[in-house]
Design a protein around this motif. Structure first.
Motif, PDB file in Angstrom:
ATOM      1  N   ALA A  67       0.831  -1.205   0.000  1.00  0.00           N
ATOM      2  CA  ALA A  67       0.000   0.000   0.000  1.00  0.00           C
ATOM      3  C   ALA A  67       0.864   1.252   0.000  1.00  0.00           C
ATOM      4  CB  ALA A  67      -0.931  -0.017   1.216  1.00  0.00           C
ATOM      5  N   ALA A  68       2.001   1.199   0.712  1.00  0.00           N
ATOM      6  CA  ALA A  68       2.896   2.357   0.754  1.00  0.00           C
ATOM      7  C   ALA A  68       3.561   2.599  -0.596  1.00  0.00           C
ATOM      8  CB  ALA A  68       3.962   2.145   1.838  1.00  0.00           C
ATOM      9  N   ASN A  69       3.787   1.508  -1.352  1.00  0.00           N
ATOM     10  CA  ASN A  69       4.482   1.632  -2.642  1.00  0.00           C
ATOM     11  C   ASN A  69       3.546   1.950  -3.806  1.00  0.00           C
ATOM     12  OD1 ASN A  69       7.020   1.134  -1.538  1.00  0.00           O
ATOM     13  ND2 ASN A  69       6.811  -1.075  -1.763  1.00  0.00           N
TER      14      ASN A  69
ATOM     15  N   GLY B  63      -0.011   2.503  -3.364  1.00  0.00           N
ATOM     16  CA  GLY B  63      -1.222   3.206  -2.989  1.00  0.00           C
ATOM     17  C   GLY B  63      -2.345   2.248  -2.607  1.00  0.00           C
ATOM     18  N   GLU B  64      -3.418   2.821  -2.069  1.00  0.00           N
ATOM     19  CA  GLU B  64      -4.561   2.033  -1.611  1.00  0.00           C
ATOM     20  C   GLU B  64      -5.429   1.641  -2.799  1.00  0.00           C
ATOM     21  OE1 GLU B  64      -5.182   0.789   1.236  1.00  0.00           O
ATOM     22  OE2 GLU B  64      -3.678   1.791   2.494  1.00  0.00           O
ATOM     23  N   ARG B  65      -5.088   0.520  -3.431  1.00  0.00           N
ATOM     24  CA  ARG B  65      -5.858   0.036  -4.570  1.00  0.00           C
ATOM     25  C   ARG B  65      -6.911  -0.972  -4.108  1.00  0.00           C
ATOM     26  NH1 ARG B  65      -1.352  -1.400  -9.053  1.00  0.00           N
ATOM     27  NH2 ARG B  65      -3.230  -2.298  -9.996  1.00  0.00           N
TER      28      ARG B  65
END
Length: 349
Positions: free
Chosen positions: A168-170, A172-174
Motif C-alpha cells: 500500500a505504501a508503494n 497506494g490504496e488500490r
C-alpha cells in the motif's frame, strides 16, 4: 410397621421392572427387592442371604466405599420419605475389578394406608456415561486442535498484513489491497468463531438477520468471476451473523468446487429456513447422508465443510438435509431456525 399392600402384588409389580428395585420403609429398612436386584447381587458376589431385605438402606449408603457414600445421601432419602421432598435422582460409580460402571439412583415416595415408603431404582447407565466421556474427550481434542490452528494462523497472517502495508505504501490504496485486507479479517473471524463454537454450542450476538444479506456478504468472499449467484427471495432468521456467514461461505465453496467455476448458485427461503442449490451433477442419493460426515468429499479428499455447516445449523436448533435441485445439482436445505416477527412495512431490515 405396616408393609406395602399385599406383598405378593408388590413383588410381582417390581419383578417386572428391568432395573434393580428395592422398597424401603420410613425407617430405612428394605422390605422387598426384585429379581433384578437379586440377580445383580449374585453376579457381583453379594454375601447377604436375604439380599439385604431387613437391613437399613440409609446405613448401607453411609457405609459404602464408592460415590454412593455421599455424606448427605441418607439425609436426602429421609427427607423424601418424610414428605419434605418429592423425589431424588443421583448418579454414582460402582466399578468392578473388571470394568468401569456407573448407575443412577431414582427414589420416590409412595404411601400405603397411613405409612410412607420409598421405591428405590438403580439403573445401569454405563453406556451413556462412557459415551459422555468419549464425547468430552473428542471435544477437548477438537478444542486443542483449533487452539493450535489459531496460534499457527496468527504468524502467517501477520506476515501477510505486513507485506500488504508495504504494498500500500508503494502502490497506494488500490482495490486489490482492500480485498486482501478483507480476507485477513474474515480468516480471523472464522478462526475465532470456530474456537468459540468448539467450546460451547451457545451462540453469541444472536439477532434477526436477512438471508439475502448473508448470501450477498458471503458471496463477496468467494474468489470467482465466472460463477453466478441468484437470490430467489429472502426473509429474516434469528442467529449468529458471523457463524451464519461461515455457513454460507462453506456452502458456496462446496458448490464452486464440485459444480464447477461457472456454476449458478441459487438461494431461496423455506418456511423456517432457507436453501442453497447449484446446477452441477449433484450428490448421489446413497451418498447424501454420508456427505454431511467429516470424512466425506466427492473429490475423494478429506473435508470438513458440510460437517461444519451441520454443526452451525444444529447450534441454531436447525438441521441440514441434502436433496436434488431442480436442475439435477445439489440442494442443501437448512430448516428449524427461529423466525423473528415480520417488521412493519417500510421499516429498515
Amino acid at each position: 410397621m405396616e408393609h406395602p399392600p399385599g406383598d405378593g402384588v408388590v413383588q410381582a409389580g417390581i419383578d417386572k421392572m428391568p432395573h434393580e428395585v428395592a422398597i424401603v420403609d420410613a425407617d430405612g429398612i428394605i422390605v422387598a427387592v426384585n429379581e433384578e436386584w437379586q440377580r445383580f447381587a449374585d453376579q457381583n458376589d453379594g454375601e447377604h442371604p436375604e439380599y439385604w431385605v431387613g437391613e437399613n438402606y440409609f446405613q448401607i449408603t453411609q457405609q459404602a466405599d464408592d460415590v454412593l457414600a455421599a455424606p448427605d445421601l441418607a439425609q436426602r432419602l429421609e427427607a423424601i420419605v418424610a414428605g419434605d421432598a418429592d423425589q431424588l435422582q443421583y448418579e454414582y460409580s460402582c466399578h468392578s475389578p473388571d470394568e468401569q460402571r456407573w448407575f443412577r439412583l431414582d427414589a420416590r415416595r409412595f404411601s400405603h394406608g397411613r405409612q410412607p415408603f420409598l421405591i428405590i431404582i438403580h439403573t445401569n447407565i454405563t453406556e451413556q456415561k462412557l459415551a459422555e466421556l468419549r464425547a468430552k474427550a473428542r471435544a477437548e481434542q477438537l478444542e486443542t486442535v483449533i487452539d493450535v490452528l489459531r496460534h499457527d494462523l496468527r504468524n502467517p497472517l501477520n506476515i501477510i498484513d505486513g507485506y500488504v502495508k508495504m504494498l500500500a505504501a508503494n502502490i497506494g490504496e488500490r482495490e486489490e489491497i482492500s480485498i486482501i485486507r478483507q480476507a485477513i479479517v474474515r480468516i480471523n473471524e472464522i478462526s475465532e468463531n470456530l474456537f468459540a463454537f468448539s467450546k460451547s454450542s451457545a451462540l453469541t450476538e444472536v439477532s434477526p438477520v436477512s438471508v439475502d444479506y448473508l448470501a450477498r456478504t458471503a458471496w463477496q468472499s468467494m474468489v470467482t468471476e465466472e460463477a453466478t449467484l441468484l437470490l430467489e427471495d429472502s426473509h429474516r432468521i434469528i442467529g449468529d451473523r458471523r457463524l451464519l456467514l461461515q455457513l454460507f461461505e462453506n456452502l458456496f465453496r462446496n458448490a464452486i468446487e464440485h459444480a464447477g467455476p461457472t456454476c449458478t448458485v441459487r438461494v431461496g427461503v423455506l418456511r423456517d429456513g432457507f436453501y442453497v442449490e447449484d446446477d452441477g451433477t449433484g450428490i448421489p442419493e446413497a451418498m447424501q447422508r454420508k456427505a454431511i460426515g467429516a470424512k466425506y468429499s466427492t473429490t475423494g479428499t478429506i473435508g470438513l465443510g458440510l460437517s461444519v455447516v451441520q454443526a452451525i445449523a444444529r447450534g441454531h436448533d436447525g438441521e441440514l438435509s441434502i436433496q436434488e435441485s431442480s436442475t439435477g445439482g445439489a440442494r442443501f436445505e437448512l430448516t428449524g431456525f427461529e423466525m423473528p416477527p415480520e417488521p412493519p412495512p417500510g421499516s429498515p431490515d
